[in-house]
Scaffold this active site. Structure first.
Site, PDB file in Angstrom:
ATOM      1  N   GLU A  12      -5.273   1.759   2.902  1.00 35.22           N
ATOM      2  CA  GLU A  12      -5.098   0.581   3.784  1.00 35.22           C
ATOM      3  C   GLU A  12      -5.003   1.078   5.293  1.00 35.22           C
ATOM      4  O   GLU A  12      -5.490   0.672   6.147  1.00 35.22           O
ATOM      5  CB  GLU A  12      -3.601  -0.021   3.640  1.00 35.22           C
ATOM      6  CG  GLU A  12      -3.353  -1.314   4.322  1.00 35.22           C
ATOM      7  CD  GLU A  12      -2.512  -1.217   5.546  1.00 35.22           C
ATOM      8  OE1 GLU A  12      -2.457  -1.977   6.395  1.00 35.22           O
ATOM      9  OE2 GLU A  12      -2.376   0.087   6.119  1.00 35.22           O
ATOM     10  N   GLU A  13      -4.531   2.453   5.252  1.00 40.95           N
ATOM     11  CA  GLU A  13      -4.443   3.082   6.543  1.00 40.95           C
ATOM     12  C   GLU A  13      -5.731   3.406   7.612  1.00 40.95           C
ATOM     13  O   GLU A  13      -5.642   3.962   8.262  1.00 40.95           O
ATOM     14  CB  GLU A  13      -3.389   4.252   6.640  1.00 40.95           C
ATOM     15  CG  GLU A  13      -1.813   3.769   6.477  1.00 40.95           C
ATOM     16  CD  GLU A  13      -1.266   3.042   7.411  1.00 40.95           C
ATOM     17  OE1 GLU A  13      -1.943   2.954   8.395  1.00 40.95           O
ATOM     18  OE2 GLU A  13      -0.176   2.761   7.266  1.00 40.95           O
ATOM     19  N   ASP A  35       4.239  -5.969   4.547  1.00 39.07           N
ATOM     20  CA  ASP A  35       4.146  -5.023   5.230  1.00 39.07           C
ATOM     21  C   ASP A  35       4.584  -5.078   6.602  1.00 39.07           C
ATOM     22  O   ASP A  35       4.354  -4.127   7.526  1.00 39.07           O
ATOM     23  CB  ASP A  35       2.338  -4.826   5.055  1.00 39.07           C
ATOM     24  CG  ASP A  35       2.255  -3.417   5.596  1.00 39.07           C
ATOM     25  OD1 ASP A  35       2.987  -2.688   5.884  1.00 39.07           O
ATOM     26  OD2 ASP A  35       0.987  -3.256   5.793  1.00 39.07           O
ATOM     27  N   ASP A  42      -0.425   4.628   0.742  1.00 39.42           N
ATOM     28  CA  ASP A  42      -1.108   5.703   1.733  1.00 39.42           C
ATOM     29  C   ASP A  42      -0.311   5.551   3.026  1.00 39.42           C
ATOM     30  O   ASP A  42       0.285   4.502   3.324  1.00 39.42           O
ATOM     31  CB  ASP A  42      -2.623   5.553   1.826  1.00 39.42           C
ATOM     32  CG  ASP A  42      -3.128   4.261   2.411  1.00 39.42           C
ATOM     33  OD1 ASP A  42      -2.550   3.209   1.989  1.00 39.42           O
ATOM     34  OD2 ASP A  42      -3.688   4.235   3.442  1.00 39.42           O
ATOM     35  N   ASP A  49       6.553   1.226   6.201  1.00 30.86           N
ATOM     36  CA  ASP A  49       4.995   0.855   6.162  1.00 30.86           C
ATOM     37  C   ASP A  49       4.343   1.975   5.181  1.00 30.86           C
ATOM     38  O   ASP A  49       3.952   2.995   5.702  1.00 30.86           O
ATOM     39  CB  ASP A  49       4.597   1.180   7.515  1.00 30.86           C
ATOM     40  CG  ASP A  49       3.026   0.650   7.543  1.00 30.86           C
ATOM     41  OD1 ASP A  49       2.484   0.137   6.753  1.00 30.86           O
ATOM     42  OD2 ASP A  49       2.433   1.044   8.695  1.00 30.86           O
ATOM     43  N   HIS A  93       0.907  -1.447   0.045  1.00 28.68           N
ATOM     44  CA  HIS A  93      -0.036   0.011  -0.151  1.00 28.68           C
ATOM     45  C   HIS A  93       0.698   1.132   0.071  1.00 28.68           C
ATOM     46  O   HIS A  93       2.027   1.265   0.457  1.00 28.68           O
ATOM     47  CB  HIS A  93      -1.010  -0.013   1.046  1.00 28.68           C
ATOM     48  CG  HIS A  93      -0.434   0.107   2.385  1.00 28.68           C
ATOM     49  ND1 HIS A  93      -0.098   1.389   3.101  1.00 28.68           N
ATOM     50  CD2 HIS A  93       0.050  -0.761   3.308  1.00 28.68           C
ATOM     51  CE1 HIS A  93       0.456   1.294   4.223  1.00 28.68           C
ATOM     52  NE2 HIS A  93       0.653  -0.129   4.514  1.00 28.68           N
TER      53      HIS A  93
END
Length: 311
Positions: free
Chosen positions: A148-149, A172, A85, A114, A83
């Site tokens: 994702e966040e 991740d 974001d 991350d 991801h």
């Protein structure tokens, strides 16, 4: 060409690519036309796809909701879920959170581990496979998550509209290959605030995202000046109980109380210190505890929620 030789050859390009990605503030923002998660996230997605395409991979943008890069042929597909974001940067950085500066052999910036670092690594790893012309029995697809966040809307959209892989993993975390992820529980607690007529809670705020342990909490009280003065004196004496300190500020018509904490990702709450819990503990000691006495008891163990019954 051996993989370690290729890695050495392309190392400067990989680092430069990652730095360019980190410099994009891809925090979710209000949607724009063709950019459902805001401009920053869209910039990061476009950079990932442009990089993939320039390296010879098949790149697809699905209207800004999600994107992917693919190599190989075959009926079945294996996915690498990354991801792009990131969570809000918060405060207290030694180096600029979106500067991607290198110090002592390390790149510093939001998203470095991350999950922009792993995403960029996956792109270049797939490029190496393509350059070596590996004949794979399945296609490999890097799926670039965009939300994702803060909700997983991008990957949920993918699951409803795109091909489902026969297997997959996400790069991740530090522990290696992940095949499942624990869920999250978002709780809304409605508790009556009754401070009496002399002092009332006017405002309470803390945190930038639900998956970050907050590093600052603030409560604002209004009421009779004499009562606010007394409470300010009491809190000033008690604030020494705060682990990382805080402030008691008496202004003309209000009292502001702040507690400091330590930010951490919500997946590792034990590495942080919840400022909300710290503030509630302090206010629960006061002559006008009200709701904070209740919250203080519920947050005796803010990292794992034993008192909430969700251990």
């Amino acid at each position: 060409m051996e993989s370690d030789v290729m890695l050495k050859k392309f190392r400067p390009d990989i680092i430069s690519n990652l730095q360019e990605m980190i410099r994009i503030r891809s925090v979710e923002a209000p949607p724009l036309e063709g950019k459902p998660f805001g401009d920053g996230v869209d910039q990061a997605l476009r950079l990932a796809l442009e990089t993939s395409s320039s390296l010879g991979l098949r790149a697809v943008n699905r209207n800004g909701m999600i994107g992917y890069a693919e190599y190989g042929s075959g009926k079945e597909m294996v996915a690498v879920l990354a991801h792009l974001d990131v969570v809000p940067e918060g405060k207290g950085w030694t180096y600029p959170p979106f500067g991607a500066e290198i110090h002592d052999g390390r790149i510093y910036g939001r998203g470095t581990t991350d999950d922009k670092g792993p995403a960029v690594a996956a792109i270049w790893a797939l490029k190496f496979l393509a350059d070596e012309n590996h004949r794979l029995s399945k296609r490999i697809r890097i799926i670039f998550g965009t939300n994702e966040e803060s909700g997983f809307r991008g990957i949920k959209w993918y699951a409803e509209n795109e091909e489902i892989p026969v297997a997959g993993f996400t790069p991740d975390i530090h522990e290696g290959i992940v095949f499942a992820e624990k869920g999250a529980l978002h709780i809304q607690m409605d508790i009556q605030v009754n401070q009496g007529d002399k002092i009332v809670l006017d405002d309470f705020r803390s945190g930038e995202a639900v998956n970050i342990v907050p590093d600052l909490a603030e409560a604002v009280f209004a009421g009779e000046a004499s009562e606010l003065d007394k409470w300010a004196q009491t809190l000033e004496r008690e604030k020494g109980s705060l682990s990382l300190g805080g402030e008691v500020i008496r202004e003309e018509d209000r009292l502001i109380v702040r507690a400091k904490g330590k930010a951490a990702h919500a997946s590792l709450p034990e590495k942080g210190l919840n400022a909300i819990a710290e503030l509630c503990h302090l206010l629960g000691r006061s002559p006008h505890p009200g709701v904070f006495n209740t919250l203080s008891k519920l947050f005796l163990d803010p990292a794992f929620g034993k008192e909430l019954g969700i251990e």
